[in-house]
Each structure stands twice: as structure tokens, then as C-alpha cells.
Design a protein around this motif. Structure first.
Motif, PDB file in Angstrom:
ATOM      1  N   UNK A 182      72.199 -25.858  14.662  1.00  0.00           N
ATOM      2  CA  UNK A 182      71.971 -25.443  16.043  1.00  0.00           C
ATOM      3  C   UNK A 182      72.465 -24.014  16.270  1.00  0.00           C
ATOM      4  N   UNK A 183      73.548 -23.623  15.627  1.00  0.00           N
ATOM      5  CA  UNK A 183      74.027 -22.243  15.762  1.00  0.00           C
ATOM      6  C   UNK A 183      72.967 -21.256  15.269  1.00  0.00           C
ATOM      7  N   UNK A 184      72.319 -21.590  14.155  1.00  0.00           N
ATOM      8  CA  UNK A 184      71.281 -20.718  13.619  1.00  0.00           C
ATOM      9  C   UNK A 184      70.088 -20.645  14.565  1.00  0.00           C
ATOM     10  N   UNK A 185      69.664 -21.790  15.083  1.00  0.00           N
ATOM     11  CA  UNK A 185      68.530 -21.797  16.011  1.00  0.00           C
ATOM     12  C   UNK A 185      68.883 -21.113  17.324  1.00  0.00           C
ATOM     13  N   UNK A 186      70.118 -21.276  17.781  1.00  0.00           N
ATOM     14  CA  UNK A 186      70.534 -20.606  19.012  1.00  0.00           C
ATOM     15  C   UNK A 186      70.464 -19.090  18.852  1.00  0.00           C
ATOM     16  N   UNK A 187      70.873 -18.590  17.685  1.00  0.00           N
ATOM     17  CA  UNK A 187      70.768 -17.158  17.430  1.00  0.00           C
ATOM     18  C   UNK A 187      69.306 -16.704  17.471  1.00  0.00           C
ATOM     19  N   UNK A 202      66.766 -18.095  19.044  1.00  0.00           N
ATOM     20  CA  UNK A 202      66.258 -18.122  20.420  1.00  0.00           C
ATOM     21  C   UNK A 202      66.768 -16.919  21.209  1.00  0.00           C
ATOM     22  N   UNK A 203      68.036 -16.579  21.001  1.00  0.00           N
ATOM     23  CA  UNK A 203      68.605 -15.421  21.695  1.00  0.00           C
ATOM     24  C   UNK A 203      67.929 -14.124  21.249  1.00  0.00           C
ATOM     25  N   UNK A 204      67.642 -14.021  19.957  1.00  0.00           N
ATOM     26  CA  UNK A 204      66.961 -12.830  19.447  1.00  0.00           C
ATOM     27  C   UNK A 204      65.572 -12.688  20.055  1.00  0.00           C
ATOM     28  N   UNK A 205      64.878 -13.801  20.209  1.00  0.00           N
ATOM     29  CA  UNK A 205      63.551 -13.762  20.828  1.00  0.00           C
ATOM     30  C   UNK A 205      63.645 -13.263  22.263  1.00  0.00           C
ATOM     31  N   UNK A 206      64.652 -13.735  23.000  1.00  0.00           N
ATOM     32  CA  UNK A 206      64.828 -13.285  24.384  1.00  0.00           C
ATOM     33  C   UNK A 206      65.156 -11.794  24.447  1.00  0.00           C
ATOM     34  N   UNK A 207      65.893 -11.295  23.477  1.00  0.00           N
ATOM     35  CA  UNK A 207      66.328  -9.898  23.500  1.00  0.00           C
ATOM     36  C   UNK A 207      65.255  -8.935  23.023  1.00  0.00           C
ATOM     37  N   UNK A 208      64.490  -9.323  21.989  1.00  0.00           N
ATOM     38  CA  UNK A 208      63.634  -8.355  21.309  1.00  0.00           C
ATOM     39  C   UNK A 208      62.135  -8.536  21.548  1.00  0.00           C
ATOM     40  N   UNK A 209      61.728  -9.602  22.201  1.00  0.00           N
ATOM     41  CA  UNK A 209      60.291  -9.825  22.371  1.00  0.00           C
ATOM     42  C   UNK A 209      59.665  -8.794  23.311  1.00  0.00           C
TER      43      UNK A 209
END
Length: 246
Positions: free
Chosen positions: A27-32, A34-41
């Protein structure tokens, strides 16, 4: 404990096959991710990338992560003479060609930092692995045949490293030459093996953007091994490619 999970993130399925970790670490890996998608999309209006593109942020106000991503974009643009670019003519800022591999490699680092030593992360066919799924055996990474959907043209045996492919078979002529804004011709498939998925993925895309010139360019990149199929169905393979012999 073994964990296998798949989530749709960044517009593609991302799977984690974790052989020595638990659900919390996965879950830590997936949370990262998801956060990257929110930041860089570039497709999310509130992302840092979108805000920068609209002129709401200066370079000095950016997070260190976005500065790192943009620096990678700049390096590959310079190295390819503009064939690879995060700013294709007529379009806004789009660093996705760097972000996917970079973010997935970071997810692999999350797993390692959490104590995992045996895992595979597959992001739409681009893969980063660690360890051996069975004693004495590498992870087997298949590269799809560019013309025949249910066949492989090569299988790589990888213990620690990354494999990325840029090709036409999934999304058609989606890679543009940044110098012209036109679809690239000359190659059908570019596969890169490297220690880091950010390098493998971006090098594959940049080589494809160069067309036939990308064959020599990719082969010259430090710590990268190549498997390239051109439009004439001719295969170019570097001697250090870890081809798996069954």
C-alpha cells in the motif's frame, strides 16, 4: 508473506508482485504512485505540472521532485537534439514520458526501504524487478512481437533491473518528433534494459522519437542494453542484453 495487487493509476494497470512483504508495504508503494499521479499529471488541472504550465508557479517555487523530473526532460531533449521533448509544438507541458518510469522506480525504492528484496512492479509492460522469484531463476520479462499480439519476440531474464518498451502496437502513432510535431517513423519497437526504470523508460521513448537514428543513439547510452525492431523488421540487439534461455 506474498502480496499481489493491481491498481489503475496514471491511466494504466500497475501490478505489484511482492514475495517478501505485506499488504501495508504494498500500500505504501501504491500510495506513492497515486500521489505522483496527482502531482505530475498534465490532465489534472490542480496538479503541480498543470499549475506550472498555466504560469501559476515559477521554477523557483517548484518541489524538488518536479525539478528533478524537468531536469531529466531537459537532459534527454538536449541529448536527442529536441526529438524528445516535454513540450511538443502546439501542446502544453507534458512530462509523462519521464514521470511513469521515474515514479515506478521510486515505488520500487519504497519497497526496498521497507525491507523487501524480491518483487516485480509491472506498469503497463514496463517492469522493474528485484531478487529471484525462485531460487536460481530470474524474473522472466517478455517483449511482445511488434506485429503478432499473442507472440513474444524475446524473453529477458532479470534479477535486479528494469525493462521498458516503446512501441506502436498499444496506442498507434502516439510518439511525436519534438522537432516537427509529427508522428515518428522508422521503428516499430524499442526495448531498453537498465538498472533504473526512469532511465530505461525515458531512453526507450527518446530513441523511438529519433526514428532510425535512435538505434545508434540508444546503443551509445551508458549502462543501457537495447533490443530494437525497425520498420523493415530488422532486429538490433546489444551483446549485453540478458536474453533468457529456457
Amino acid at each position: 508473506m506474498s502480496v499481489r495487487r493491481v491498481e489503475q493509476i496514471m491511466g494504466l494497470p500497475i501490478s505489484v508482485d511482492l514475495r517478501d512483504g505485506d499488504d501495508a508495504l504494498a500500500e505504501q508503494a501504491f500510495a506513492w504512485l497515486r500521489a505522483a499521479d496527482e502531482q505530475f499529471s498534465p490532465f489534472k488541472p490542480d496538479s503541480e505540472v498543470s499549475r506550472l504550465d498555466r504560469g501559476e508557479l515559477t521554477r523557483e517555487e517548484l518541489t524538488p521532485d518536479l525539478v528533478e523530473v524537468l531536469s531529466l526532460c531537459d537532459w534527454y531533449e538536449e541529448s536527442t537534439g529536441g526529438a524528445f521533448t516535454a513540450r511538443v509544438p502546439g501542446r502544453g507541458l507534458d512530462p509523462c514520458a519521464v514521470v511513469k518510469g521515474w515514479a515506478v522506480q521510486r515505488a520500487a525504492d519504497v519497497l526496498r526501504d521497507g525491507g523487501a528484496s524480491t518483487f516485480c512492479i509491472n506498469a503497463g509492460g514496463d517492469v522493474v524487478v528485484a531478487g529471484e522469484p525462485e531460487a536460481g531463476k530470474p524474473w522472466r520479462v517478455g517483449v511482445r512481437h511488434p506485429d503478432i499480439a499473442d507472440q513474444l519476440c524475446v524473453v529477458l531474464g532479470v534479477r535486479d533491473g528494469a525493462v521498458a518498451t516503446s512501441a506502436l502496437y498499444e496506442r498507434g502513432q502516439h510518439i511525436l518528433d519534438g522537432r516537427t510535431g509529427q508522428p515518428v517513423t522508422g521503428l516499430l519497437s524499442v526495448t531498453i534494459f537498465a538498472e533504473d526504470l526512469a532511465i530505461a523508460d525515458t531512453t526507450a521513448t527518446a530513441a523511438f522519437a529519433l526514428g532510425r537514428d535512435g538505434i545508434e543513439w540508444a546503443a551509445a547510452q551508458e549502462d543501457c542494453e537495447v533490443f530494437i525492431v525497425d520498420e523493415d523488421r530488422k532486429v538490433f540487439r546489444s551483446p549485453g542484453l540478458p536474453v533468457h534461455i529456457c
